[in-house]
Scaffold this motif. Sequence first.
Motif, PDB file in Angstrom:
ATOM      1  N   ILE A 334     -34.985  60.499  32.871  1.00  0.00           N
ATOM      2  CA  ILE A 334     -36.186  60.624  32.049  1.00  0.00           C
ATOM      3  C   ILE A 334     -37.248  59.713  32.649  1.00  0.00           C
ATOM      4  O   ILE A 334     -36.969  58.563  33.001  1.00  0.00           O
ATOM      5  CB  ILE A 334     -35.920  60.194  30.587  1.00  0.00           C
ATOM      6  CG1 ILE A 334     -34.892  61.110  29.942  1.00  0.00           C
ATOM      7  CG2 ILE A 334     -37.211  60.192  29.773  1.00  0.00           C
ATOM      8  CD1 ILE A 334     -35.391  62.520  29.706  1.00  0.00           C
ATOM      9  N   ASP A 335     -38.467  60.217  32.779  1.00  0.00           N
ATOM     10  CA  ASP A 335     -39.583  59.390  33.237  1.00  0.00           C
ATOM     11  C   ASP A 335     -40.425  58.981  32.027  1.00  0.00           C
ATOM     12  O   ASP A 335     -40.920  59.853  31.291  1.00  0.00           O
ATOM     13  CB  ASP A 335     -40.458  60.159  34.234  1.00  0.00           C
ATOM     14  CG  ASP A 335     -39.798  60.305  35.597  1.00  0.00           C
ATOM     15  OD1 ASP A 335     -38.775  59.630  35.832  1.00  0.00           O
ATOM     16  OD2 ASP A 335     -40.286  61.104  36.413  1.00  0.00           O
ATOM     17  N   TYR A 336     -40.552  57.689  31.853  1.00  0.00           N
ATOM     18  CA  TYR A 336     -41.359  57.154  30.757  1.00  0.00           C
ATOM     19  C   TYR A 336     -42.653  56.581  31.328  1.00  0.00           C
ATOM     20  O   TYR A 336     -42.622  55.604  32.087  1.00  0.00           O
ATOM     21  CB  TYR A 336     -40.609  56.034  30.021  1.00  0.00           C
ATOM     22  CG  TYR A 336     -39.413  56.488  29.224  1.00  0.00           C
ATOM     23  CD1 TYR A 336     -39.566  57.132  28.005  1.00  0.00           C
ATOM     24  CD2 TYR A 336     -38.123  56.240  29.690  1.00  0.00           C
ATOM     25  CE1 TYR A 336     -38.467  57.530  27.268  1.00  0.00           C
ATOM     26  CE2 TYR A 336     -37.017  56.627  28.957  1.00  0.00           C
ATOM     27  CZ  TYR A 336     -37.192  57.284  27.742  1.00  0.00           C
ATOM     28  OH  TYR A 336     -36.099  57.676  27.007  1.00  0.00           O
ATOM     29  N   ALA A 337     -43.782  57.189  30.997  1.00  0.00           N
ATOM     30  CA  ALA A 337     -45.074  56.657  31.435  1.00  0.00           C
ATOM     31  C   ALA A 337     -45.433  55.448  30.568  1.00  0.00           C
ATOM     32  O   ALA A 337     -45.345  55.510  29.336  1.00  0.00           O
ATOM     33  CB  ALA A 337     -46.154  57.723  31.320  1.00  0.00           C
ATOM     34  N   ALA A 338     -45.808  54.373  31.235  1.00  0.00           N
ATOM     35  CA  ALA A 338     -46.169  53.134  30.529  1.00  0.00           C
ATOM     36  C   ALA A 338     -47.034  52.285  31.451  1.00  0.00           C
ATOM     37  O   ALA A 338     -46.976  52.445  32.679  1.00  0.00           O
ATOM     38  CB  ALA A 338     -44.921  52.366  30.100  1.00  0.00           C
ATOM     39  N   PRO A 339     -47.851  51.387  30.915  1.00  0.00           N
ATOM     40  CA  PRO A 339     -48.702  50.545  31.750  1.00  0.00           C
ATOM     41  C   PRO A 339     -47.880  49.661  32.689  1.00  0.00           C
ATOM     42  O   PRO A 339     -46.771  49.243  32.357  1.00  0.00           O
ATOM     43  CB  PRO A 339     -49.480  49.693  30.734  1.00  0.00           C
ATOM     44  CG  PRO A 339     -49.413  50.462  29.457  1.00  0.00           C
ATOM     45  CD  PRO A 339     -48.090  51.161  29.469  1.00  0.00           C
ATOM     46  N   THR A 340     -48.429  49.385  33.853  1.00  0.00           N
ATOM     47  CA  THR A 340     -47.783  48.478  34.793  1.00  0.00           C
ATOM     48  C   THR A 340     -47.542  47.123  34.128  1.00  0.00           C
ATOM     49  O   THR A 340     -48.433  46.565  33.482  1.00  0.00           O
ATOM     50  CB  THR A 340     -48.653  48.283  36.044  1.00  0.00           C
ATOM     51  OG1 THR A 340     -48.820  49.548  36.696  1.00  0.00           O
ATOM     52  CG2 THR A 340     -48.020  47.295  37.007  1.00  0.00           C
ATOM     53  N   GLY A 341     -46.335  46.614  34.298  1.00  0.00           N
ATOM     54  CA  GLY A 341     -45.986  45.325  33.714  1.00  0.00           C
ATOM     55  C   GLY A 341     -45.292  45.408  32.373  1.00  0.00           C
ATOM     56  O   GLY A 341     -44.852  44.376  31.850  1.00  0.00           O
ATOM     57  N   THR A 342     -45.156  46.618  31.792  1.00  0.00           N
ATOM     58  CA  THR A 342     -44.441  46.765  30.527  1.00  0.00           C
ATOM     59  C   THR A 342     -42.992  46.332  30.713  1.00  0.00           C
ATOM     60  O   THR A 342     -42.324  46.783  31.646  1.00  0.00           O
ATOM     61  CB  THR A 342     -44.478  48.218  30.041  1.00  0.00           C
ATOM     62  OG1 THR A 342     -45.831  48.628  29.856  1.00  0.00           O
ATOM     63  CG2 THR A 342     -43.728  48.374  28.726  1.00  0.00           C
ATOM     64  N   PRO A 343     -42.444  45.449  29.844  1.00  0.00           N
ATOM     65  CA  PRO A 343     -41.059  44.976  30.006  1.00  0.00           C
ATOM     66  C   PRO A 343     -40.042  46.113  29.874  1.00  0.00           C
ATOM     67  O   PRO A 343     -40.188  47.007  29.035  1.00  0.00           O
ATOM     68  CB  PRO A 343     -40.890  43.959  28.874  1.00  0.00           C
ATOM     69  CG  PRO A 343     -42.273  43.548  28.517  1.00  0.00           C
ATOM     70  CD  PRO A 343     -43.123  44.765  28.726  1.00  0.00           C
ATOM     71  N   ILE A 344     -39.015  46.058  30.709  1.00  0.00           N
ATOM     72  CA  ILE A 344     -37.920  47.019  30.679  1.00  0.00           C
ATOM     73  C   ILE A 344     -36.673  46.305  30.192  1.00  0.00           C
ATOM     74  O   ILE A 344     -36.305  45.246  30.722  1.00  0.00           O
ATOM     75  CB  ILE A 344     -37.669  47.615  32.083  1.00  0.00           C
ATOM     76  CG1 ILE A 344     -38.916  48.346  32.580  1.00  0.00           C
ATOM     77  CG2 ILE A 344     -36.460  48.549  32.072  1.00  0.00           C
ATOM     78  CD1 ILE A 344     -38.848  48.718  34.055  1.00  0.00           C
TER      79      ILE A 344
END
Length: 475
Positions: A334-344
């Motif tokens: 699954i690809d989750y689009a999120a802003p750069t730097g969002t914690p994983i």
Amino acid sequence: MNSAGSVRKRGGSFFAGAGATGTGKRGNSRRPSKRGLALRYLAVAALFIFSLGIFFITSRDAVSSKKEEPLILADAVDSPGAAASVSAESGLQAPSPSPSLSTVEFKVKGNDSFYTILDGLDVPPEQIVRMARIAGGVYNLGKVKVGDRLSVTRLGNEIERIEYRFSDIEGMRLERDSDASGGYSAELFEIPYVIEQRLVHGVIDSSLYEAGRRAGASPGIIMELSDIFAWDVDFSTDIRKGDTFSVLYEIATVDGRAIDAGKVLAAEVVNNGKKHAAIFFNESGGGSGYYNLQGKSLRRTLLRSPLRYRRISSYFSKRRYHPIKKRYRPHHGIDYAAPTGTPIETSGDGRVTFAGWKRGYGNYIVVKHNSIYTTAYGHLSRIKKGIRKGRKVKQGQVIGYVGSTGLSTGPHLHYEVKQRGRHVNPLALKSAPRRSLNKAELQTFSALRRDLMALLSRSDTLLAMNEKGKRKKGI
């Protein structure tokens, strides 16, 4: 020499008059008559009596004024001006007023420190350093923060007490010792607070966060609600317009002002017509957690999603058109689009088996959770410091940050799940509960479940209030 000069030289008589002949013969002096002597004696007696009267009157006034002095001094206690007047007239010194207690309160600003605040009150530098050293046994006053409150109580020019509140319900107190040593003692104190139980209902139109804020829930409670149901509901992808939620939680208040949201006691979410319930329960082994109505833990082996803020940009597929390679190929994640730097966050407890660069995946992490499940995370902007091969991780622990490394058209997370070595759709995964309550626990849980579900159905926003002091467990 004439006879008059002779009379003056010998002193003459007090009654000698101007009628003397001046011949120098005593026998020829003129003697006063009996009537004249009587008049003179009468005049002397009158003068004597008059003098005695004046003396008597003067003495009486003096005695009278001395008797009234204590009354005037007594009045002077209440009248400082009168005391000063009497003191000046009588020569007595008025007593100095005793020192009084005064308290000054400060709200810490940008450039303030413990030293600068006390220096502004003309406290000697060596005393400031000594008090900071004593307070350091319980709290470091070098860590005063902007917005915190500090109060200084003085008796005259001497500091009696200093109180510093470093949180809404906690503080440090520095107080002068009761003996004559002039020393100070420091202690931590807790500000009295009240625990309330609050109930919030909401209807979701666009997002759980917006609906929760409209209903009056704090951001912390909304995120807690999302975490509780993280294994059953993905609030970014599963939510439908018209879904509802109810949450019963604790909140601490000081003087009626909400200062801190506590734990969620019970919650219910209706998602696409399906009900999901959560009950907070203290386990017999000393742990605690959230359980569904059947007494099964809501915690699963794996989270539904490793990101809190995202949208799905590409689903699991056996045949997906690759935007860079321009051909169809399987997409095993699954690809989750999120802003750069969002914690994983890692989806479950496990051990890192790979952390580094992997061709088209860019920065890549693989975590083995048990003999059944393995998860992978790709295109990270960077891997969190300390995450390396062999490192143990806990469910929900941050392991990296969203990026666009490798073959990628924009910032997103590529997330994969393998079950016994085979790729599976993360959204369709139904991992087993971490724990189920035993028979003895179920008896206690059943009564608690009945009470909490009854509260969730009410419309009150304020349900109960506990006494001031320590927080209670459960309800």
